[in-house]
Scaffold this motif. Structure first.
Motif, PDB file in Angstrom:
ATOM      1  N   HIS A 144       0.839  -1.213   0.000  1.00  0.00           N
ATOM      2  CA  HIS A 144       0.000   0.000   0.000  1.00  0.00           C
ATOM      3  C   HIS A 144       0.867   1.254   0.000  1.00  0.00           C
ATOM      4  O   HIS A 144       1.405   1.653   1.034  1.00  0.00           O
ATOM      5  CB  HIS A 144      -0.909  -0.008   1.226  1.00  0.00           C
ATOM      6  CG  HIS A 144      -2.010   0.999   1.168  1.00  0.00           C
ATOM      7  ND1 HIS A 144      -3.344   0.646   1.075  1.00  0.00           N
ATOM      8  CD2 HIS A 144      -1.990   2.354   1.176  1.00  0.00           C
ATOM      9  CE1 HIS A 144      -4.089   1.739   1.043  1.00  0.00           C
ATOM     10  NE2 HIS A 144      -3.288   2.797   1.105  1.00  0.00           N
TER      11      HIS A 144
ATOM     12  N   HIS B 209       1.480   5.344  -2.013  1.00  0.00           N
ATOM     13  CA  HIS B 209       0.901   6.418  -2.848  1.00  0.00           C
ATOM     14  C   HIS B 209       2.037   7.213  -3.500  1.00  0.00           C
ATOM     15  O   HIS B 209       2.268   8.374  -3.152  1.00  0.00           O
ATOM     16  CB  HIS B 209       0.020   7.348  -2.005  1.00  0.00           C
ATOM     17  CG  HIS B 209      -1.109   6.657  -1.301  1.00  0.00           C
ATOM     18  ND1 HIS B 209      -2.232   6.211  -1.963  1.00  0.00           N
ATOM     19  CD2 HIS B 209      -1.294   6.327  -0.001  1.00  0.00           C
ATOM     20  CE1 HIS B 209      -3.064   5.645  -1.083  1.00  0.00           C
ATOM     21  NE2 HIS B 209      -2.504   5.706   0.108  1.00  0.00           N
TER      22      HIS B 209
ATOM     23  N   GLU C  69      -8.173   2.447  -2.569  1.00  0.00           N
ATOM     24  CA  GLU C  69      -8.639   2.070  -1.268  1.00  0.00           C
ATOM     25  C   GLU C  69     -10.065   2.541  -1.067  1.00  0.00           C
ATOM     26  O   GLU C  69     -10.402   3.671  -1.403  1.00  0.00           O
ATOM     27  CB  GLU C  69      -7.717   2.597  -0.155  1.00  0.00           C
ATOM     28  CG  GLU C  69      -7.591   4.104  -0.058  1.00  0.00           C
ATOM     29  CD  GLU C  69      -6.526   4.516   0.988  1.00  0.00           C
ATOM     30  OE1 GLU C  69      -6.768   4.373   2.194  1.00  0.00           O
ATOM     31  OE2 GLU C  69      -5.461   4.953   0.549  1.00  0.00           O
TER      32      GLU C  69
ATOM     33  N   HIS D 158      -6.413  -2.266   5.515  1.00  0.00           N
ATOM     34  CA  HIS D 158      -5.192  -1.461   5.462  1.00  0.00           C
ATOM     35  C   HIS D 158      -5.074  -0.569   6.692  1.00  0.00           C
ATOM     36  O   HIS D 158      -6.072  -0.111   7.234  1.00  0.00           O
ATOM     37  CB  HIS D 158      -5.247  -0.682   4.138  1.00  0.00           C
ATOM     38  CG  HIS D 158      -4.831   0.733   4.182  1.00  0.00           C
ATOM     39  ND1 HIS D 158      -3.519   1.109   4.340  1.00  0.00           N
ATOM     40  CD2 HIS D 158      -5.537   1.882   4.077  1.00  0.00           C
ATOM     41  CE1 HIS D 158      -3.456   2.434   4.318  1.00  0.00           C
ATOM     42  NE2 HIS D 158      -4.654   2.925   4.172  1.00  0.00           N
TER      43      HIS D 158
ATOM     44  N   ASP E 288       1.835   3.030   3.287  1.00  0.00           N
ATOM     45  CA  ASP E 288       0.901   4.153   3.161  1.00  0.00           C
ATOM     46  C   ASP E 288       1.694   5.440   2.898  1.00  0.00           C
ATOM     47  O   ASP E 288       1.258   6.525   3.275  1.00  0.00           O
ATOM     48  CB  ASP E 288       0.015   4.324   4.401  1.00  0.00           C
ATOM     49  CG  ASP E 288      -1.281   5.058   4.090  1.00  0.00           C
ATOM     50  OD1 ASP E 288      -1.656   5.137   2.904  1.00  0.00           O
ATOM     51  OD2 ASP E 288      -1.927   5.562   5.027  1.00  0.00           O
TER      52      ASP E 288
HETATM   53 NI    NI Z   1      -3.530   4.870   1.856  1.00  0.00          NI
END
Ligand code: NI
Length: 257
Positions: free
Chosen positions: A6, A8, A92, A156, A206
């Motif tokens: 996960h 970004h 997500e 998550h 994340d």
């Molecule tokens: Ni996220």
């Protein structure tokens, strides 16, 4: 090698050195990364990353923060993109009552969460769930779908206690664990990490958020995941190598890689 389930990397925080950073991943022991869509209208940024880097995969979906901006067109686009070869999950998606306190907002979030779970079911893809201050409603919706023929998924940035964790574990789902597990005050998550079988844990950053200690508060990247693996290894009384190895297998199994 480490599997970051996960991230970004399409975030503006990586504008200055995205390519340099992603090109250094192999050298830092990072084998795979899933770049997860969050905001509406930014799907293409994730798709471009999957096209450019062989080790980057994508998840398409809209975060509950943007649920009220979603239309049928958004859902159609998620479905279309979910059929691309390197798109491995819907995410997500989920519920966030921490930032959204109005009942009307909760209704819209639930509706869009269900609509995206439906796509995951029909397209036979796993889901990646964001859930904050919405434990019961999230559990209820996930249960609804796991009762049918659902592929499975990841909760998550797991932020609830042991009891809720057990419910997801019983359904065969995975818990995504990241930087928070290294924080001194993360008692609840450490307890969850202790009871959850390693076979149902996946690593995640994340990033750019949630940097682990000793970098808490700075921009995060997959290169920091060894600190998360080390913290998990200490909790479980095993080696960081075992954590890395098993969580990589888990992610590959769930995402069919
Ligand atoms: Ni996220």
């Amino acid at each position: 090698m480490i599997f970051d389930t996960h991230a970004h990397y399409d975030d503006k925080a990586f504008e200055a050195d995205r390519d340099e950073l992603l090109n250094s991943m192999e050298e830092y022991g990072i084998g795979h990364i899933v770049n997860v869509c969050a905001s509406i209208g930014e799907f293409q940024r994730t798709i471009s990353l999957t096209e450019k880097y062989p080790f980057v995969y994508g998840a398409v979906g809209v975060h509950p923060d943007d649920a009220d901006k979603m239309t049928q067109e958004t859902l159609d686009e998620i479905r279309r993109l979910s059929r691309l070869e390197k798109v491995v999950a819907i995410g997500e998606i989920g519920l966030d009552y921490y930032w959204h306190k109005e009942e009307a907002e909760h209704q819209v979030q639930k509706e869009m969460f269900r609509a995206q779970m439906e796509i995951a079911r029909e397209e036979k893809l796993p889901f990646m769930i964001h859930s904050r201050d919405a434990a019961q409603d999230t559990l209820e919706i996930v249960r609804e779908y796991m009762n049918g023929s659902m592929y499975g998924g990841i909760i998550h940035c797991f932020s609830y206690g042991k009891e809720i964790a057990q419910e997801y574990l019983k359904m065969g789902l995975y818990l995504g664990i990241g930087g928070v597990v290294t924080f001194k005050n993360a008692k609840k998550l450490k307890e969850v990490a202790e009871i959850a079988p390693l076979e149902q844990i996946v690593l995640e950053t994340d990033c750019p958020y949630m940097a682990p200690e000793p970098f808490r508060g700075t921009r995060n990247s997959s290169r920091n995941l060894p600190y998360v693996a080390k913290a998990l290894a200490e909790i479980k009384g095993i080696t960081p190598e075992e954590v890395i190895d098993v969580t990589e297998k888990n992610a590959k199994k769930l995402l069919s890689l």
